[in-house]
Design a protein around this motif. Structure first.
Motif, PDB file in Angstrom:
ATOM      1  N   SER B 255      13.620 -22.608  -6.027  1.00 52.86           N
ATOM      2  CA  SER B 255      14.298 -22.647  -7.326  1.00 52.86           C
ATOM      3  C   SER B 255      15.800 -22.367  -7.192  1.00 52.86           C
ATOM      4  CB  SER B 255      13.667 -21.599  -8.246  1.00 52.86           C
ATOM      5  OG  SER B 255      14.602 -21.142  -9.184  1.00 52.86           O
ATOM      6  N   ILE B 256      16.614 -23.261  -7.768  1.00 54.14           N
ATOM      7  CA  ILE B 256      18.072 -23.085  -7.675  1.00 54.14           C
ATOM      8  C   ILE B 256      18.513 -21.856  -8.472  1.00 54.14           C
ATOM      9  CG2 ILE B 256      20.301 -24.146  -8.148  1.00 54.14           C
ATOM     10  CD1 ILE B 256      18.934 -26.857  -7.912  1.00 54.14           C
ATOM     11  N   ALA B 257      17.976 -21.740  -9.694  1.00 54.20           N
ATOM     12  CA  ALA B 257      18.394 -20.627 -10.550  1.00 54.20           C
ATOM     13  C   ALA B 257      18.030 -19.289  -9.904  1.00 54.20           C
ATOM     14  CB  ALA B 257      17.732 -20.751 -11.921  1.00 54.20           C
ATOM     15  N   GLY B 258      16.813 -19.217  -9.369  1.00 54.21           N
ATOM     16  CA  GLY B 258      16.382 -17.985  -8.714  1.00 54.21           C
ATOM     17  C   GLY B 258      17.279 -17.643  -7.537  1.00 54.21           C
ATOM     18  N   SER B 259      17.620 -18.664  -6.732  1.00 53.87           N
ATOM     19  CA  SER B 259      18.484 -18.412  -5.574  1.00 53.87           C
ATOM     20  C   SER B 259      19.854 -17.940  -6.013  1.00 53.87           C
ATOM     21  CB  SER B 259      18.661 -19.679  -4.739  1.00 53.87           C
ATOM     22  OG  SER B 259      17.436 -20.275  -4.508  1.00 53.87           O
ATOM     23  N   MET B 260      20.364 -18.526  -7.116  1.00 57.41           N
ATOM     24  CA  MET B 260      21.679 -18.088  -7.591  1.00 57.41           C
ATOM     25  C   MET B 260      21.636 -16.613  -7.971  1.00 57.41           C
ATOM     26  SD  MET B 260      22.849 -21.444  -9.710  1.00 57.41           S
ATOM     27  CE  MET B 260      24.054 -20.656 -10.749  1.00 57.41           C
ATOM     28  N   ALA B 261      20.559 -16.210  -8.651  1.00 56.98           N
ATOM     29  CA  ALA B 261      20.427 -14.799  -9.028  1.00 56.98           C
ATOM     30  C   ALA B 261      20.364 -13.923  -7.783  1.00 56.98           C
ATOM     31  CB  ALA B 261      19.183 -14.593  -9.887  1.00 56.98           C
ATOM     32  N   VAL B 262      19.588 -14.383  -6.782  1.00 61.63           N
ATOM     33  CA  VAL B 262      19.445 -13.578  -5.569  1.00 61.63           C
ATOM     34  C   VAL B 262      20.789 -13.444  -4.860  1.00 61.63           C
ATOM     35  CG1 VAL B 262      18.426 -13.527  -3.274  1.00 61.63           C
ATOM     36  CG2 VAL B 262      17.009 -14.088  -5.245  1.00 61.63           C
ATOM     37  N   VAL B 263      21.524 -14.562  -4.743  1.00 64.40           N
ATOM     38  CA  VAL B 263      22.809 -14.494  -4.042  1.00 64.40           C
ATOM     39  C   VAL B 263      23.792 -13.619  -4.820  1.00 64.40           C
ATOM     40  CG1 VAL B 263      24.789 -15.837  -3.265  1.00 64.40           C
ATOM     41  CG2 VAL B 263      22.478 -16.656  -2.842  1.00 64.40           C
ATOM     42  N   CYS B 264      23.768 -13.711  -6.170  1.00 61.59           N
ATOM     43  CA  CYS B 264      24.629 -12.820  -6.960  1.00 61.59           C
ATOM     44  C   CYS B 264      24.259 -11.369  -6.685  1.00 61.59           C
ATOM     45  CB  CYS B 264      24.486 -13.120  -8.450  1.00 61.59           C
ATOM     46  SG  CYS B 264      25.326 -14.615  -8.939  1.00 61.59           S
ATOM     47  N   GLY B 265      22.960 -11.110  -6.576  1.00 65.58           N
ATOM     48  CA  GLY B 265      22.515  -9.752  -6.267  1.00 65.58           C
ATOM     49  C   GLY B 265      22.998  -9.319  -4.892  1.00 65.58           C
ATOM     50  N   LEU B 266      22.947 -10.245  -3.926  1.00 62.56           N
ATOM     51  CA  LEU B 266      23.423  -9.919  -2.577  1.00 62.56           C
ATOM     52  C   LEU B 266      24.920  -9.637  -2.590  1.00 62.56           C
ATOM     53  CD1 LEU B 266      21.433 -12.451  -0.350  1.00 62.56           C
ATOM     54  CD2 LEU B 266      21.099  -9.981  -0.579  1.00 62.56           C
ATOM     55  N   ILE B 267      25.653 -10.431  -3.380  1.00 63.30           N
ATOM     56  CA  ILE B 267      27.101 -10.195  -3.473  1.00 63.30           C
ATOM     57  C   ILE B 267      27.362  -8.793  -4.020  1.00 63.30           C
ATOM     58  CG2 ILE B 267      29.177 -10.855  -4.765  1.00 63.30           C
ATOM     59  CD1 ILE B 267      28.297 -13.761  -4.430  1.00 63.30           C
ATOM     60  N   PHE B 268      26.582  -8.422  -5.050  1.00 66.70           N
ATOM     61  CA  PHE B 268      26.756  -7.065  -5.573  1.00 66.70           C
ATOM     62  C   PHE B 268      26.414  -6.033  -4.497  1.00 66.70           C
ATOM     63  CE2 PHE B 268      25.084  -3.165  -7.327  1.00 66.70           C
ATOM     64  CZ  PHE B 268      26.141  -2.768  -8.134  1.00 66.70           C
ATOM     65  N   ALA B 269      25.306  -6.280  -3.784  1.00 66.96           N
ATOM     66  CA  ALA B 269      24.906  -5.329  -2.737  1.00 66.96           C
ATOM     67  C   ALA B 269      26.016  -5.206  -1.699  1.00 66.96           C
ATOM     68  CB  ALA B 269      23.607  -5.792  -2.086  1.00 66.96           C
ATOM     69  N   GLY B 270      26.675  -6.341  -1.383  1.00 69.03           N
ATOM     70  CA  GLY B 270      27.781  -6.310  -0.429  1.00 69.03           C
ATOM     71  C   GLY B 270      28.921  -5.454  -0.934  1.00 69.03           C
ATOM     72  N   ALA B 271      29.305  -5.658  -2.217  1.00 66.19           N
ATOM     73  CA  ALA B 271      30.395  -4.865  -2.783  1.00 66.19           C
ATOM     74  C   ALA B 271      30.006  -3.394  -2.838  1.00 66.19           C
ATOM     75  CB  ALA B 271      30.738  -5.374  -4.183  1.00 66.19           C
ATOM     76  N   PHE B 272      28.749  -3.156  -3.155  1.00 68.65           N
ATOM     77  CA  PHE B 272      28.242  -1.789  -3.281  1.00 68.65           C
ATOM     78  C   PHE B 272      28.273  -1.077  -1.922  1.00 68.65           C
ATOM     79  CE2 PHE B 272      24.460   1.061  -3.351  1.00 68.65           C
ATOM     80  CZ  PHE B 272      24.905   1.938  -4.324  1.00 68.65           C
ATOM     81  N   THR B 273      27.984  -1.829  -0.864  1.00 72.19           N
ATOM     82  CA  THR B 273      27.921  -1.210   0.470  1.00 72.19           C
ATOM     83  C   THR B 273      29.288  -1.184   1.143  1.00 72.19           C
ATOM     84  OG1 THR B 273      25.789  -2.323   0.595  1.00 72.19           O
ATOM     85  CG2 THR B 273      26.510  -1.153   2.545  1.00 72.19           C
ATOM     86  N   PHE B 274      30.001  -2.328   1.105  1.00 66.17           N
ATOM     87  CA  PHE B 274      31.208  -2.449   1.930  1.00 66.17           C
ATOM     88  C   PHE B 274      32.499  -2.464   1.119  1.00 66.17           C
ATOM     89  CE2 PHE B 274      27.774  -4.625   4.286  1.00 66.17           C
ATOM     90  CZ  PHE B 274      27.684  -3.727   5.338  1.00 66.17           C
ATOM     91  N   GLY B 275      32.433  -2.192  -0.175  1.00 67.05           N
ATOM     92  CA  GLY B 275      33.648  -2.195  -0.996  1.00 67.05           C
ATOM     93  C   GLY B 275      34.718  -1.315  -0.368  1.00 67.05           C
ATOM     94  N   PRO B 276      35.997  -1.770  -0.386  1.00 73.46           N
ATOM     95  CA  PRO B 276      37.034  -1.063   0.371  1.00 73.46           C
ATOM     96  C   PRO B 276      37.244   0.386  -0.076  1.00 73.46           C
ATOM     97  CG  PRO B 276      37.965  -2.772  -1.034  1.00 73.46           C
ATOM     98  CD  PRO B 276      36.491  -2.981  -1.030  1.00 73.46           C
ATOM     99  N   GLU B 277      37.187   0.634  -1.376  1.00 70.63           N
ATOM    100  CA  GLU B 277      37.449   2.004  -1.836  1.00 70.63           C
ATOM    101  C   GLU B 277      36.165   2.717  -2.216  1.00 70.63           C
ATOM    102  OE1 GLU B 277      40.316   3.844  -2.392  1.00 70.63           O
ATOM    103  OE2 GLU B 277      41.318   2.349  -1.150  1.00 70.63           O
ATOM    104  N   ARG B 278      35.266   1.960  -2.885  1.00 69.45           N
ATOM    105  CA  ARG B 278      34.131   2.597  -3.537  1.00 69.45           C
ATOM    106  C   ARG B 278      32.801   2.310  -2.863  1.00 69.45           C
ATOM    107  NH1 ARG B 278      35.553   4.430  -8.342  1.00 69.45           N
ATOM    108  NH2 ARG B 278      37.631   3.927  -9.054  1.00 69.45           N
ATOM    109  N   GLY B 279      32.834   1.505  -1.787  1.00 74.05           N
ATOM    110  CA  GLY B 279      31.578   1.152  -1.124  1.00 74.05           C
ATOM    111  C   GLY B 279      30.926   2.346  -0.453  1.00 74.05           C
ATOM    112  N   LEU B 280      29.631   2.200  -0.184  1.00 76.53           N
ATOM    113  CA  LEU B 280      28.902   3.287   0.473  1.00 76.53           C
ATOM    114  C   LEU B 280      29.542   3.648   1.797  1.00 76.53           C
ATOM    115  CD1 LEU B 280      25.080   2.593   0.031  1.00 76.53           C
ATOM    116  CD2 LEU B 280      26.521   4.267  -1.118  1.00 76.53           C
TER     117      LEU B 280
END
Lengths: 374, 375
Positions: B255-280
């Protein structure tokens, strides 16, 4: 009634009723603790678990699928907590994020399953909106066990649950295991939601949690009766929704139950005594129509202060009328004050405050002074 | 145009169009309103679809968006009675709307080409089939035109009332004092969310619109500190999510829509983990740096305390510090390296001696603490 002789229908109605009871029990606490939308995130997060369990076991057997759903649902709550604790993303955004991304993952997995050559996967979509007619006797037994466990936990830890709900910090200061109890309640909520997925579906299970509690709250101000009423509402909506959707063709179970529940909530918000909107409107009208006694009493007191040697020196009604705005119901107020023993008239119709009335007026004055001073 | 390029374009435009109002939702703690609205538009879509017979007619967009706004009004009305908390009000209203929509769809299933799965899940792959034809000329898929229009509307809204929305978002009280009605701005935003949700649902499905509205802005919120950059970064991340999601869907044939949601979630996970100032990761780094610095301070004070005493050779020997300070050997090593590298101590045959700079540093730290009354 003849339809209750139907074996399948009896199973279905029993299952939906049990689900309603458990939802009512736990939902009451979720509503009071402002966790209404946690159930929404949780039930959506269960979808990838359903698909994963099917991918791993290759069967639609209820138990592994429910275990899978519970695992990802629980992981969802952990992710929400992690995001809120470790970043500045607010709680509501974290819930929405987990809800939609987990659901998207579930959707991806469902499309993976659909491509598989075996036809066994047919029917996994019923988890989206629930299919009560597909309930089996074994499912109902599982539900009954869960309902019994929930009831047992509530009875054993009733006062701890109360403290957790209304004043958690106080409970912690008393050394009660609040964190562990919170974990237990969340776990029970996960199990309930997962059980409900078969009947009501991923999308609407959250309403099943919120609605009975929110409706019951309107009818009572005691936790014990709230939980009982909520369970009752849950049972009634579950049974009637399941029966309706089994009898009427092409009526999905989940939405039917939710619509019935929404009706009950609407009725409760309007009609419930003391809290309901209609009741409050009536109450407001009654208050408006009642003559305002306090100013008249204060005026009587002021007049009596003019006569230090004879505090019960009487005055004519017309005197009081000049002291009040023209549309004031002075006679009504005086009658009401007389009924309360705060004022009285002598034989000539001259009014004066009684001893009790003077004390009441002095108290009011002292209170007003205090407020001014502040 | 090649259908694949068309799908990709629709995905990108939809995604960016959703992220724009999403920025305000995330900042205003209204993220779950997107969940409520995307569900509540269903009965509007169904009824309008019965009347118009088309999923892309402008009437349908208006009618369904009106249902979305109506649900927000109802949620606020229920909340205002003060009989239930706001989260419960949300959790009561939108399932009722959604149930009504589902019942309507299933009762009339077969008579119309609309089913609950397509509303809930969306299917981008079919979007190019619906063509926008004017006078015999094929101008591309209707969905692309519609979403581009909605994107332009959202951008126009942001440009026109950006100052006011920003003010109302970040300081509602000041906005009210200055005479900008927060209510009007609120409903403008809610209308934008509703219209966007209606336009996007056929491509993304109602639940995945929520992912597109929340995930890119939430990720941007962790990456930048200002409002305008947040809008830009959200748009870029949303476009990335669309392209990545489409690629993932093509690669795995899912499913394209499902994959888009998953990739958006991964992008958030990336920002959440590796964000320059606020990442984990940077939180962890910052914390360990602070730990080393604090240990080095303690060490400097320890050296000062034993300087010139008989037991100096024992107390200040590097090999004994782990016992004397109760630290692990690696922790001692890090603190010693830190303090030596800054020229505050010198290592003479395994024993640490403070330099002049180190002595001043340690005395500053103990000033007012070690000697009572010295301020």
């Amino acid at each position: 009634m003849e339809i209750f002789g139907d074996w399948t229908l009896r199973v279905v109605a029993l299952g939906a009723g049990l689900l309603g009871a458990v939802s009512g029990f736990l939902g009451s606490f979720a509503v009071l603790r402002r966790q209404s939308l946690l159930g929404d995130a949780l039930s959506h997060a269960a979808l990838p678990g359903i698909a994963l369990a099917f991918l791993i076991t290759g069967s639609k057997a209820t138990v592994p699928i429910l275990v899978g759903a519970a695992v990802t649902g629980w992981v969802g709550t952990l992710v929400v907590r992690l995001i809120v604790q470790r970043s500045r993303v607010p709680y509501d955004a974290a819930l929405g994020l987990v809800l939609s991304v987990f659901f998207g993952l579930g959707l991806v997995l469902l499309t993976v399953i659909q491509k598989r050559p075996d036809a066994a996967q047919a029917g996994l979509e019923t988890y989206l909106f629930g299919q009560a007619a597909a309930l089996l006797r074994a499912d109902v037994i599982v539900m009954a066990v869960v309902a019994a466990v929930v009831l047992l936990v509530l009875m054993l830890a009733w006062k701890e649950m109360k403290v957790l709900t209304f004043d958690r910090a106080y409970g912690e200061s008393m050394g009660l295991p609040m964190a562990r109890l919170d974990g237990l309640v969340t776990a029970l909520l996960v199990v309930t939601i997962v059980l409900g997925l078969q009947t009501v579906g991923v999308v609407l299970m959250s309403a099943m949690i919120v609605a009975p509690g929110a409706a019951a709250r309107q009818w009572t101000r005691r936790l014990g009766s709230m939980v009982t009423v909520a369970a009752g509402i849950g049972v009634a909506a579950g049974v009637s929704g399941a029966v309706l959707s089994s009898v009427v063709p092409r009526l999905p179970t989940g939405p039917t139950i939710v619509l019935i529940l929404s009706g009950v909530v609407g009725m409760s918000l309007l009609m419930a005594p003391e809290r309901g909107l209609v009741w409050r409107r009536l109450q407001l009208g009654r208050l408006r129509r009642r003559p305002r006694q306090e100013p008249v009493l204060m005026h009587l007191h002021a007049l009596s202060l003019q006569h230090p040697d004879d505090p019960e020196h009487g005055h004519e009604v017309s005197v009081l009328r000049t002291m009040n705005p023209p549309d004031t119901d002075v006679e009504g107020a005086l009658t009401a004050l007389a009924e309360r023993g705060l004022a009285g008239a002598d034989g000539e119709g001259l009014w004066a405050p009684t001893e009790l009335g003077r004390r009441e007026a002095a108290r009011t004055l002292a209170r007003l002074d205090l407020e001014d001073a502040r | 145009m090649n259908p694949e390029v068309e799908i990709l374009l629709i995905a990108v435009v939809t995604s960016v169009a959703c992220a724009m109002p999403g920025v305000f939702l995330v900042l205003r703690r209204l993220a779950l309103v997107s969940d409520a609205i995307t569900h509540a538009i269903l009965p509007g879509i169904v009824v309008a679809f019965f009347l118009t017979g088309s999923l892309t007619s402008p009437l349908l967009v208006v009618a369904a968006a009106a249902t979305g706004v109506l649900s927000v009004v109802l949620i606020e009305a229920v909340h205002r009675t003060r009989l239930v908390a706001e989260d419960a009000a949300t959790g009561l209203v939108f399932p009722a709307f959604f149930s009504l929509g589902v019942v309507l769809v299933t009762r009339w299933a077969g008579k119309v080409h609309l089913d609950t799965d397509s509303v809930l899940l969306g299917e981008l792959a079919f979007a190019p089939f619906d063509r926008f034809v004017v006078g015999g000329a094929d101008l591309g898929p209707v969905a692309l035109w519609m979403m581009s229009g909605i994107l332009l509307l959202n951008l126009a809204l942001i440009v026109v009332v950006s100052k006011e929305l920003k003010l109302a978002t970040l300081d509602p009280a000041l906005a009210a004092v200055l005479g900008f009605s927060p209510v009007v701005l609120h409903y403008l935003l809610m209308t934008a969310v509703s219209v966007t949700a209606v336009g996007a649902f056929s491509a993304a499905g109602s639940i995945l619109v929520v992912a597109l509205m929340i995930a890119p802005p939430a990720a941007a919120y962790l990456l930048v500190e200002n409002f305008r950059p947040m809008l830009v970064v959200s748009a870029v991340l949303a476009a990335l999510g669309a392209v990545g999601g489409y690629g993932l869907a093509r690669w795995l044939d899912v499913s394209i829509a499902g994959s888009m949601a998953v990739v958006c979630g991964l992008i958030f996970a990336g920002a959440f983990t590796f964000g320059p100032e606020r990442g984990l990761v940077s939180q962890f780094r910052r914390r360990s740096a602070q730990r080393v610095e604090f240990a080095a301070r303690l060490l400097a004070v320890h050296l000062l305390h034993h300087e010139g005493t008989e037991r100096e050779d024992v107390e200040c020997a590097v090999s004994n510090l782990n016992v004397h300070l109760g630290w692990s050997e690696p922790a001692v090593g890090r603190a010693v390296a830190f303090i030596v590298a800054r020229g505050m101590t010198v290592d003479k045959g395994g024993v640490l001696h403070l330099t002049e700079a180190g002595r001043r540093f340690a005395e500053d730290l103990t000033a007012g603490v070690a000697q009572p009354g010295s301020v």
